[in-house]
Write a protein that holds these residues in place. Sequence first.
Motif, PDB file in Angstrom:
ATOM      1  N   GLY A   1     -13.889  -0.561  -2.379  1.00 24.88           N
ATOM      2  CA  GLY A   1     -13.297   0.216  -3.466  1.00 24.88           C
ATOM      3  C   GLY A   1     -13.793  -0.276  -4.810  1.00 24.88           C
ATOM      4  O   GLY A   1     -14.973  -0.573  -4.980  1.00 24.88           O
TER       5      GLY A   1
ATOM      6  N   GLN B   1       2.321   6.534  -3.189  1.00 29.88           N
ATOM      7  CA  GLN B   1       1.066   7.269  -3.020  1.00 29.88           C
ATOM      8  C   GLN B   1       0.225   6.598  -1.961  1.00 29.88           C
ATOM      9  O   GLN B   1      -0.819   5.989  -2.262  1.00 29.88           O
ATOM     10  CB  GLN B   1       0.283   7.297  -4.339  1.00 29.88           C
ATOM     11  CG  GLN B   1       1.057   7.831  -5.521  1.00 29.88           C
ATOM     12  CD  GLN B   1       0.197   7.839  -6.770  1.00 29.88           C
ATOM     13  OE1 GLN B   1      -0.631   8.709  -6.958  1.00 29.88           O
ATOM     14  NE2 GLN B   1       0.363   6.824  -7.600  1.00 29.88           N
ATOM     15  N   PRO B   2       0.676   6.647  -0.691  1.00 29.76           N
ATOM     16  CA  PRO B   2      -0.041   5.944   0.376  1.00 29.76           C
ATOM     17  C   PRO B   2      -1.446   6.504   0.571  1.00 29.76           C
ATOM     18  O   PRO B   2      -1.686   7.683   0.320  1.00 29.76           O
ATOM     19  CB  PRO B   2       0.822   6.191   1.606  1.00 29.76           C
ATOM     20  CG  PRO B   2       1.788   7.251   1.243  1.00 29.76           C
ATOM     21  CD  PRO B   2       1.832   7.402  -0.224  1.00 29.76           C
ATOM     22  N   SER B   3      -2.371   5.627   1.032  1.00 32.61           N
ATOM     23  CA  SER B   3      -3.767   6.055   1.073  1.00 32.61           C
ATOM     24  C   SER B   3      -4.372   6.053   2.480  1.00 32.61           C
ATOM     25  O   SER B   3      -5.590   6.017   2.634  1.00 32.61           O
ATOM     26  CB  SER B   3      -4.590   5.148   0.164  1.00 32.61           C
ATOM     27  OG  SER B   3      -4.418   3.812   0.595  1.00 32.61           O
ATOM     28  N   SER B   4      -3.531   6.048   3.506  1.00 29.60           N
ATOM     29  CA  SER B   4      -4.045   6.190   4.876  1.00 29.60           C
ATOM     30  C   SER B   4      -2.882   6.658   5.744  1.00 29.60           C
ATOM     31  O   SER B   4      -1.716   6.587   5.325  1.00 29.60           O
ATOM     32  CB  SER B   4      -4.568   4.850   5.415  1.00 29.60           C
ATOM     33  OG  SER B   4      -3.468   3.998   5.723  1.00 29.60           O
TER      34      SER B   4
ATOM     35  N   HIS C   1      -0.524   3.781   6.032  1.00 31.25           N
ATOM     36  CA  HIS C   1       0.358   3.568   4.886  1.00 31.25           C
ATOM     37  C   HIS C   1       1.417   4.682   4.791  1.00 31.25           C
ATOM     38  O   HIS C   1       2.555   4.433   4.405  1.00 31.25           O
ATOM     39  CB  HIS C   1      -0.468   3.494   3.601  1.00 31.25           C
ATOM     40  CG  HIS C   1      -1.305   2.245   3.507  1.00 31.25           C
ATOM     41  ND1 HIS C   1      -2.660   2.231   3.778  1.00 31.25           N
ATOM     42  CD2 HIS C   1      -0.977   0.959   3.222  1.00 31.25           C
ATOM     43  CE1 HIS C   1      -3.124   1.003   3.640  1.00 31.25           C
ATOM     44  NE2 HIS C   1      -2.128   0.211   3.305  1.00 31.25           N
TER      45      HIS C   1
ATOM     46  N   GLY D   1       0.368   2.668  -3.465  1.00 35.42           N
ATOM     47  CA  GLY D   1      -0.954   3.036  -3.967  1.00 35.42           C
ATOM     48  C   GLY D   1      -1.283   2.212  -5.199  1.00 35.42           C
ATOM     49  O   GLY D   1      -0.737   1.112  -5.383  1.00 35.42           O
ATOM     50  N   THR D   2      -2.121   2.749  -6.072  1.00 39.38           N
ATOM     51  CA  THR D   2      -2.496   1.987  -7.274  1.00 39.38           C
ATOM     52  C   THR D   2      -2.277   2.843  -8.531  1.00 39.38           C
ATOM     53  O   THR D   2      -3.224   3.324  -9.146  1.00 39.38           O
ATOM     54  CB  THR D   2      -3.972   1.535  -7.209  1.00 39.38           C
ATOM     55  OG1 THR D   2      -4.774   2.678  -6.853  1.00 39.38           O
ATOM     56  CG2 THR D   2      -4.195   0.458  -6.168  1.00 39.38           C
TER      57      THR D   2
ATOM     58  N   GLY E   1       0.802  -1.225   0.000  1.00 44.51           N
ATOM     59  CA  GLY E   1       0.000   0.000   0.000  1.00 44.51           C
ATOM     60  C   GLY E   1       0.834   1.273   0.000  1.00 44.51           C
ATOM     61  O   GLY E   1       0.296   2.363  -0.185  1.00 44.51           O
TER      62      GLY E   1
END
Length: 260
Positions: free
Chosen positions: A256, A176-179, A182, A149-150, A146
């Motif tokens: 998601g 691009q961490p999402s929390s 992360h 990111g994606t 994570g």
Amino acid sequence: MRILILGGDGYLGWPQSLYLSGKGHNVTIFDNFMRRHFDLERGFHSLLPIYTAHERIAAWKEVSGRQIQLCIGDTMDYEALATVFRTFQPEAVVHFAEQRSAPYSMIDRKHAVFTQTNNVIGTLNVLYAMKEFAPDCHLVKLGTMGEYGTPNIDIEEGFIEIHHKGRSDVLPFPKQPSSFYHLSKTHDSHNIMFCCKIWGLRATDLNQGVVYGVETDETMQDARLATRFDYDQIYGTALNRFCVQAAVAYPLTVYGKGQQ
Ligand SMILES: NC(=O)c1ccc[n+]([C@@H]2O[C@H](COP(=O)([O-])OP(=O)(O)OC[C@H]3O[C@@H](n4cnc5c(N)ncnc54)[C@H](O)[C@@H]3O)[C@@H](O)[C@H]2O)c1
């Protein structure tokens, strides 16, 4: 080899400790039992009953004849960490000891601050302890997939070659961490890379995917050796939750885009 397992009482750390001990390594677990405390805080429990660390270690001794040492301590307490590094002199450190739930880190400010303090300062302490007491030991640090990111391009293993305005370089792959959880892992990665650069430490920063399942060859040898199985909305990882939902004929809770 003398191997220090930080967070060795957790979901991944306990089976890993058994595996390495079973291979003949001299294993010491360092854990502050925070994960067990989270269960009390949130009113959750592992689906499989887990025994206390002392009971598990005694059961392993009975089954394998091998002794695992236990140090109860917090990576944020530098003195405690320094003591175990000084006395045990690890040749390798496997670092699992972090708050590892993204939903937990997103509950509110307090949980975000706790997650980042525990993870980032804890890991910084580990890096300083290595520098001070075991500069030749190898750190294996659990990060997470994570961190990346994606992105809409293939994720390279750590680094990517970039051509920009006529010049090129091999640079860390963008993260691009999402929390806040992360993000803490990404901050760790920067600190680890920096310490390797300035102090010559050696580290493997694993950005691994979500782990599932509950049994290893070692844990199956005795019910008292079981590792935890989380299926709640804070700690339950996706596939573990899907297994439980399927078993009780409950619709799967896909998050998601559901395409990962
Ligand atoms: N479980 C997964 O699917 C997964 C996937 C990718 C990465 N990871 C990473 O692997 C590591 C272990 O994950 P897990 O699923 O075993 O988590 P876990 O919560 O079951 O285990 C973490 C262990 O570390 C201990 N701990 C936490 N903070 C500590 C501190 N400050 N000092 C001492 N001990 C501390 C906890 O008490 C617990 O026993 C984490 O860093 C996590 O981010 C896990």
